[in-house]
Design a protein around this motif. Structure first.
Motif, PDB file in Angstrom:
ATOM      1  N   LYS A 341      35.783  43.878  43.158  1.00 28.44           N
ATOM      2  CA  LYS A 341      36.209  42.482  43.096  1.00 28.44           C
ATOM      3  C   LYS A 341      36.825  42.143  41.744  1.00 28.44           C
ATOM      4  N   GLU A 342      36.162  42.541  40.669  1.00 27.94           N
ATOM      5  CA  GLU A 342      36.658  42.220  39.335  1.00 27.94           C
ATOM      6  C   GLU A 342      38.064  42.785  39.134  1.00 27.94           C
ATOM      7  N   GLY A 343      38.257  44.035  39.559  1.00 26.59           N
ATOM      8  CA  GLY A 343      39.555  44.668  39.402  1.00 26.59           C
ATOM      9  C   GLY A 343      40.636  44.006  40.241  1.00 26.59           C
ATOM     10  N   PHE A 344      40.310  43.664  41.493  1.00 26.52           N
ATOM     11  CA  PHE A 344      41.351  43.080  42.345  1.00 26.52           C
ATOM     12  C   PHE A 344      41.705  41.664  41.902  1.00 26.52           C
ATOM     13  N   MET A 345      40.717  40.915  41.424  1.00 32.19           N
ATOM     14  CA  MET A 345      41.032  39.590  40.887  1.00 32.19           C
ATOM     15  C   MET A 345      41.949  39.726  39.666  1.00 32.19           C
ATOM     16  N   LYS A 346      41.695  40.749  38.851  1.00 35.53           N
ATOM     17  CA  LYS A 346      42.554  40.999  37.696  1.00 35.53           C
ATOM     18  C   LYS A 346      43.940  41.425  38.140  1.00 35.53           C
ATOM     19  N   ARG A 347      44.015  42.220  39.194  1.00 31.37           N
ATOM     20  CA  ARG A 347      45.306  42.660  39.732  1.00 31.37           C
ATOM     21  C   ARG A 347      46.155  41.453  40.133  1.00 31.37           C
ATOM     22  N   MET A 348      45.549  40.497  40.813  1.00 31.36           N
ATOM     23  CA  MET A 348      46.294  39.311  41.233  1.00 31.36           C
ATOM     24  C   MET A 348      46.698  38.450  40.040  1.00 31.36           C
ATOM     25  N   GLU A 349      45.818  38.366  39.057  1.00 27.76           N
ATOM     26  CA  GLU A 349      46.127  37.604  37.846  1.00 27.76           C
ATOM     27  C   GLU A 349      47.327  38.203  37.112  1.00 27.76           C
ATOM     28  N   ILE A 350      47.318  39.529  36.950  1.00 29.20           N
ATOM     29  CA  ILE A 350      48.426  40.200  36.267  1.00 29.20           C
ATOM     30  C   ILE A 350      49.726  40.040  37.050  1.00 29.20           C
ATOM     31  N   ALA A 351      49.632  40.237  38.366  1.00 29.95           N
ATOM     32  CA  ALA A 351      50.825  40.137  39.201  1.00 29.95           C
ATOM     33  C   ALA A 351      51.452  38.745  39.094  1.00 29.95           C
ATOM     34  N   ASP A 352      50.616  37.725  39.118  1.00 31.25           N
ATOM     35  CA  ASP A 352      51.106  36.351  39.030  1.00 31.25           C
ATOM     36  C   ASP A 352      51.750  36.092  37.671  1.00 31.25           C
ATOM     37  N   LYS A 353      51.133  36.604  36.621  1.00 33.17           N
ATOM     38  CA  LYS A 353      51.627  36.380  35.257  1.00 33.17           C
ATOM     39  C   LYS A 353      52.909  37.153  34.994  1.00 33.17           C
ATOM     40  N   GLU A 354      52.989  38.385  35.491  1.00 32.19           N
ATOM     41  CA  GLU A 354      54.114  39.263  35.174  1.00 32.19           C
ATOM     42  C   GLU A 354      55.225  39.255  36.221  1.00 32.19           C
ATOM     43  N   GLY A 355      55.041  38.488  37.290  1.00 32.72           N
ATOM     44  CA  GLY A 355      56.044  38.458  38.345  1.00 32.72           C
ATOM     45  C   GLY A 355      56.099  39.735  39.147  1.00 32.72           C
ATOM     46  N   LYS A 356      54.953  40.417  39.263  1.00 33.68           N
ATOM     47  CA  LYS A 356      54.866  41.661  40.022  1.00 33.68           C
ATOM     48  C   LYS A 356      54.379  41.363  41.444  1.00 33.68           C
ATOM     49  N   THR A 357      54.503  42.373  42.315  1.00 31.95           N
ATOM     50  CA  THR A 357      54.076  42.221  43.702  1.00 31.95           C
ATOM     51  C   THR A 357      52.795  43.009  43.955  1.00 31.95           C
ATOM     52  N   VAL A 358      51.804  42.349  44.510  1.00 28.83           N
ATOM     53  CA  VAL A 358      50.597  43.044  44.964  1.00 28.83           C
ATOM     54  C   VAL A 358      50.920  43.602  46.349  1.00 28.83           C
ATOM     55  N   ASN A 359      51.188  44.898  46.424  1.00 31.82           N
ATOM     56  CA  ASN A 359      51.655  45.477  47.691  1.00 31.82           C
ATOM     57  C   ASN A 359      50.548  46.143  48.485  1.00 31.82           C
ATOM     58  N   THR A 360      49.333  45.674  48.305  1.00 30.15           N
ATOM     59  CA  THR A 360      48.213  46.098  49.130  1.00 30.15           C
ATOM     60  C   THR A 360      47.405  44.879  49.531  1.00 30.15           C
ATOM     61  N   LEU A 361      46.823  44.909  50.708  1.00 40.29           N
ATOM     62  CA  LEU A 361      45.878  43.876  51.094  1.00 40.29           C
ATOM     63  C   LEU A 361      44.549  44.140  50.393  1.00 40.29           C
ATOM     64  N   PRO A 362      43.716  43.124  50.225  1.00 40.21           N
ATOM     65  CA  PRO A 362      42.402  43.353  49.623  1.00 40.21           C
ATOM     66  C   PRO A 362      41.546  44.279  50.491  1.00 40.21           C
ATOM     67  N   VAL A 363      40.992  45.324  49.870  1.00 42.62           N
ATOM     68  CA  VAL A 363      40.055  46.189  50.588  1.00 42.62           C
ATOM     69  C   VAL A 363      38.701  45.504  50.682  1.00 42.62           C
ATOM     70  N   ASN A 364      38.376  44.734  49.660  1.00 42.14           N
ATOM     71  CA  ASN A 364      37.120  43.994  49.591  1.00 42.14           C
ATOM     72  C   ASN A 364      37.294  42.667  50.331  1.00 42.14           C
TER      73      ASN A 364
END
Length: 461
Positions: A341-364
């Motif tokens: 959870k901690e990692g995926f929340m960070k992934r979304m935070e980074i993606a939003d900040k950097e204009g990147k795409t989260v190209n996976t659905l949450p496994v959790n």
């Protein structure tokens, strides 16, 4: 009185000495605890191989996640293993294993291959009390196990199914199919929206139908009929699926099956271009394309999965090397990059900040994760698919021993066209094209598929 004062002085001296001694002991204890803490935080380096990391110049989301992990855990350094490369993933992994240089954490192209080479660490103890791992859907957790041991970790999750061009159906005054539409409704939608003369095809291609159809037709069937270790290619559900695919292919309901003259009515040189031009009603794909569609599609779309509403899951998997010297740190990192959870929340935070795409659905399946994810990418059908995870089926390509042989590569001994010894895949394609009848060969194919499955399992025992 002098004696009293002398006695008090002596007592004061004793208490002072005791206090000093206690202070020294306390100081020693603190130093000892500090030393233990420093010992636990001793710097370690783990190696990582994954085809998703791209180049240093690209600095993609995976590399940003890696950097964030090192900031969160400064005592753990992660080194990308460049020796394992995409040009020959399995070959270079095997070479690394032979040289005693296996990466600590690595992406698996196929779980059975890693099992047969004895590459994987038993993760039972590390996952046993992990609440994040408990939040991974049961069907996915089961796919990471072999002989009652957790041997891999779910890295990325995608759903397979159809995307619908809602505008195309609305323009034809037709009801578009939705998540949960029946087989009959789906079939009617494919046929009704097709108008080849006007440059409209119902589907992009018919070739995935034999894989998903049995599970849509019966709760007792899985992907390509596979369930509980067996195939049922002689079942009425599989035969019906193949024949539906044949109907689609031979009656002009799918773009890929059209003649060159018919394709001339469409705008595009391939199915992807024609779909993006808004001329295909339903496209078979994975949810990895959702972000690109949201950004680039010039029409309203939704994800509808497969008829009947069962969710089809496909996953990428991470392995931790059996030879790792840092199992806990490797697990912590793998979890950060995947289902934690901690990692995926960070992934979304980074993606939003950097204009990147989260190209996976949450496994959790944690609710906070899902709410945040769908606040960034709102595809209603994908959200609905999460409501059916208890009934989900898994595409077994990467996890089931012998599946590649049972679905594609096993030779049948049967002549198809100019091929004297056609593979199972070539046989099924010939059924879809209407060259051979599935009813004539279903029993033989089923026997062969189950034989290959049994052989693969026995090879791992």
């Amino acid at each position: 009185m002098k004696k009293l004062f002398s006695l008090l002085a002596v007592l004061a001296l004793v208490f002072s000495l005791v206090a000093c001694s206690s202070a020294k002991e306390t100081s020693k204890d603190k130093d000892k605890d500090k030393g233990n803490k420093e010992e636990k935080q001793e710097e370690v380096t783990i190696t990582y191989a994954n085809w998703t990391v791209g180049t240093e110049e690209e600095n993609n989301l995976e590399r940003l996640m890696l950097k964030a992990f090192e900031e969160k855990y400064p005592h753990i350094k992660v080194k990308i293993d460049e020796a394992v490369n995409t040009s020959d993933w399995n070959g270079t992994l095997s070479a690394a294993a032979s040289a005693g240089k296996m990466p600590d954490v690595f992406m698996l192209s196929q779980l059975p291959l890693a099992l047969s080479n004895d590459w994987l660490l038993d993760l039972n103890e590390l996952t046993a009390a992990d609440s994040d791992f408990e939040n991974v859907p049961e069907v996915v957790r089961q796919s990471t196990m072999f002989n009652d041991k957790v041997v891999a970790l779910p890295y990325a999750q995608h759903f397979l199914g159809y995307f619908v061009n809602k505008d195309l159906f609305n323009a034809a005054n037709l009801d578009y199919p939705e998540m949960g539409s029946s087989l009959a409704e789906f079939t009617a939608a494919v046929k009704d929206v097709t108008n080849v003369n006007e440059g409209v095809a119902g589907l992009n291609h018919p070739f995935s139908i034999p894989d998903w159809y049995p599970a849509a037709a019966s709760a007792d069937m899985g992907w390509y009929t596979y369930k509980d270790g067996e195939y049922a290619l002689d079942s009425k559900e599989f035969i019906a699926g193949v024949n539906f695919a044949k109907e689609v292919a031979t009656n002009g309901y799918a773009y890929e099956s059209l003649t060159d003259d018919q394709k001339a009515n469409f705008n595009g040189e391939n199915p992807e271009e024609v779909w993006m031009a808004g001329e295909i009603g339903l496209k078979w794909d994975g949810t990895w394309t959702s972000a690109s569609l949201a950004e680039n599609a010039g029409f309203e779309f939704d994800f509808i999965g497969i008829p009947g509403g069962r969710t089809v899951i496909t996953n990428d998997l991470l392995g931790i090397s059996k030879s790792t010297k840092h199992a806990e740190e490797a697990y912590l990192f793998a979890k950060w990059m995947s289902f934690g959870k901690e990692g995926f929340m960070k992934r979304m935070e980074i993606a939003d900040k950097e204009g990147k795409t989260v190209n996976t659905l949450p496994v959790n399946s944690d609710q906070e994760i899902l709410d945040e994810y769908f606040s960034q990418l709102d595809v209603p059908g994908v959200r609905k698919a999460y409501d059916h995870l208890n009934e989900a089926i898994l595409e077994p390509v990467k996890t089931v021993p012998g599946f590649v042989q049972s679905r594609w590569e096993a030779p049948t001994g049967i002549k198809v066209g100019e091929e004297e010894n056609a593979t199972i895949a070539q046989m099924i394609d010939s059924f879809v094209r209407g060259e051979l009848k599935v009813e004539d060969y279903a029993t033989q194919l089923n026997q062969l598929a189950n034989e290959k499955s049994k052989e693969a399992l026995e090879a791992l025992e």
